[in-house]
Design an enzyme around this catalytic site. Structure first.
Site, PDB file in Angstrom:
ATOM      1  N   CYS A   1       0.423   4.005   3.059  1.00  0.00           N
ATOM      2  CA  CYS A   1       0.710   3.752   4.462  1.00  0.00           C
ATOM      3  C   CYS A   1       1.962   4.499   4.919  1.00  0.00           C
ATOM      4  O   CYS A   1       2.811   4.895   4.108  1.00  0.00           O
ATOM      5  CB  CYS A   1       0.890   2.250   4.707  1.00  0.00           C
TER       6      CYS A   1
ATOM      7  N   HIS B   1      -7.024   1.461   1.528  1.00  0.00           N
ATOM      8  CA  HIS B   1      -6.635   2.526   2.455  1.00  0.00           C
ATOM      9  C   HIS B   1      -7.591   3.709   2.278  1.00  0.00           C
ATOM     10  O   HIS B   1      -7.882   4.112   1.153  1.00  0.00           O
ATOM     11  CB  HIS B   1      -5.199   2.958   2.145  1.00  0.00           C
TER      12      HIS B   1
ATOM     13  N   HIS C   1      -4.552   1.941   7.724  1.00  0.00           N
ATOM     14  CA  HIS C   1      -4.907   1.307   6.455  1.00  0.00           C
ATOM     15  C   HIS C   1      -6.323   0.737   6.446  1.00  0.00           C
ATOM     16  O   HIS C   1      -6.963   0.689   5.393  1.00  0.00           O
ATOM     17  CB  HIS C   1      -3.896   0.191   6.168  1.00  0.00           C
TER      18      HIS C   1
ATOM     19  N   HIS D   1      -9.241   6.906   1.370  1.00  0.00           N
ATOM     20  CA  HIS D   1      -8.840   8.042   0.556  1.00  0.00           C
ATOM     21  C   HIS D   1     -10.017   8.528  -0.286  1.00  0.00           C
ATOM     22  O   HIS D   1     -10.966   7.784  -0.541  1.00  0.00           O
ATOM     23  CB  HIS D   1      -7.664   7.686  -0.361  1.00  0.00           C
TER      24      HIS D   1
ATOM     25  N   CYS E   1       0.845  -1.190   0.000  1.00  0.00           N
ATOM     26  CA  CYS E   1       0.000   0.000   0.000  1.00  0.00           C
ATOM     27  C   CYS E   1       0.886   1.248   0.000  1.00  0.00           C
ATOM     28  O   CYS E   1       1.578   1.522   0.985  1.00  0.00           O
ATOM     29  CB  CYS E   1      -0.918   0.015   1.221  1.00  0.00           C
TER      30      CYS E   1
END
Length: 346
Positions: free
Chosen positions: A42, A163, A112, A165, A39
């Site tokens: 992160c 994650h 996350h 966003h 990811c």
């Protein structure tokens, strides 16, 4: 018998087909999160993303390092490029301009595995503040006619990275959905000298059948002419056309109601994928040949949030006609989210 309902805000007809619709329990889908080996959003992976544009982090802490609370970066694969001129031109009976715009990612939290419903109120306020700053900054570019903020959560919403966003895209044109809504609001105001969304909110509060949550500042409701199962609008009671102008107290209230509504969706529908959209006024740049284009915008438009759970595929009817088919009556969806049994109310 089904009903055909008119949505004056979107300017569309909607078929509400309760008789052919599924039982509410059939929307309780298991949606396992996609497995992600790496990811880039992160902590510790800041160097693996484009350099940050904005961030909520302690003072004097270097950019692109851990320790941030919210972080904004350019999309590594933007659909529009920030550099260049529009160069509008014709192509026979068609028109075209260069793909100029902006495409940004707001990484909303270092954790996350959290969704907005899991954020503490002040954590969510930090995200809302960041949205405001980015909208305000992008508006300074006179090439941009519209700035759209959206959030894809879950695999069925197209979120490749779980994650938390959201995304912001600035366009050199007014997209059709926004144009229709702006036109409908202005037309309503020109005829009645009232805000269309204020009128719709009063109607929903009068009937109460679509209300999911009301804290006195924001109303979460399932619109009477919803085109999708469990579609939600979060509408501020106070008239305001521009999300950027919302103050600290209202942002905190918005954070609370947003957490409440997303928690209801998660509990009632077993963590559905969803898409969230911010509907707010476009940049009010003077447009050549249209000196009065935005003169009534502060009076006729009303910002709000829209949430679309991803529960049903589009139908052939919708593709052929542009008329959505909703297999869950909006009043049944609202009752279900309130924790009631809709069948007992019929």
């Amino acid at each position: 018998m089904s009903e055909i309902r008119w949505d004056p805000l979107k300017g569309v007809w909607v078929i509400v087909d309760r008789e052919r619709g599924r039982r509410l329990q059939e929307f309780l889908l298991e949606q396992p999160a996609p497995r992600v080996e790496f990811c880039p959003f992160c902590y510790g992976n800041e160097s693996r993303t484009p350099p940050e544009i904005d961030a909520v982090r302690p003072e004097r802490q270097p950019p692109d390092t851990p320790g941030w609370q919210v972080r904004v970066i350019p999309n590594r694969h933007p659909v529009l490029a920030i550099e260049g001129d529009l160069d509008p031109r014709g192509h026979g009976l068609y028109d075209r301009v260069n793909g100029v715009g902006a495409h940004e990612i707001v990484i909303e939290n270092p954790d996350h595995d959290r969704d907005l419903a899991d954020f503490a109120p002040q954590e969510l306020v930090a995200v809302l503040h960041t949205w405001q700053r980015r909208l305000n900054d992008l508006r300074r570019d006179t090439r941009f006619r519209a700035i759209c903020l959206f959030r894809n959560q879950g695999p069925l919403a197209g979120a490749d990275i779980p994650h938390p966003h959201s995304q912001i895209i600035a366009l050199p044109l007014i997209p059709p959905l926004m144009a229709a809504e702006l036109h409908n609001c202005r037309d309503h105001f020109s005829r009645k000298e009232r805000c269309l969304l204020c009128d719709l909110l009063r109607q929903e509060l009068h009937t109460e059948t679509g209300i999911v949550h009301d804290d006195g500042h924001f109303v979460a409701l399932v619109p009477y002419a919803s085109g999708r199962p469990f579609e939600l609008r979060l509408v501020p009671r106070r008239h305001e056309h521009d999300f950027v102008r919302v103050g600290e107290d209202e942002l905190l209230a918005l954070a609370e109601v947003l957490r409440n509504v997303l928690a209801r969706l998660r509990q009632a529908l077993r963590t559905p994928s969803y898409r969230l959209y911010l509907r707010t006024a476009p940049p009010q740049h003077t447009r050549f040949g249209r000196p009065n284009y935005w003169t009534s915008l502060a009076h006729d438009y009303h910002w709000y949030l829209e949430i679309h759970p991803c529960l049903a595929r589009g139908t052939g009817i919708e593709q052929a006609t542009g008329v959505p088919v909703n297999l869950v009556a909006p009043e049944d969806a609202a009752a279900f989210l309130r924790g009631e049994n809709p069948a007992q109310k019929r």
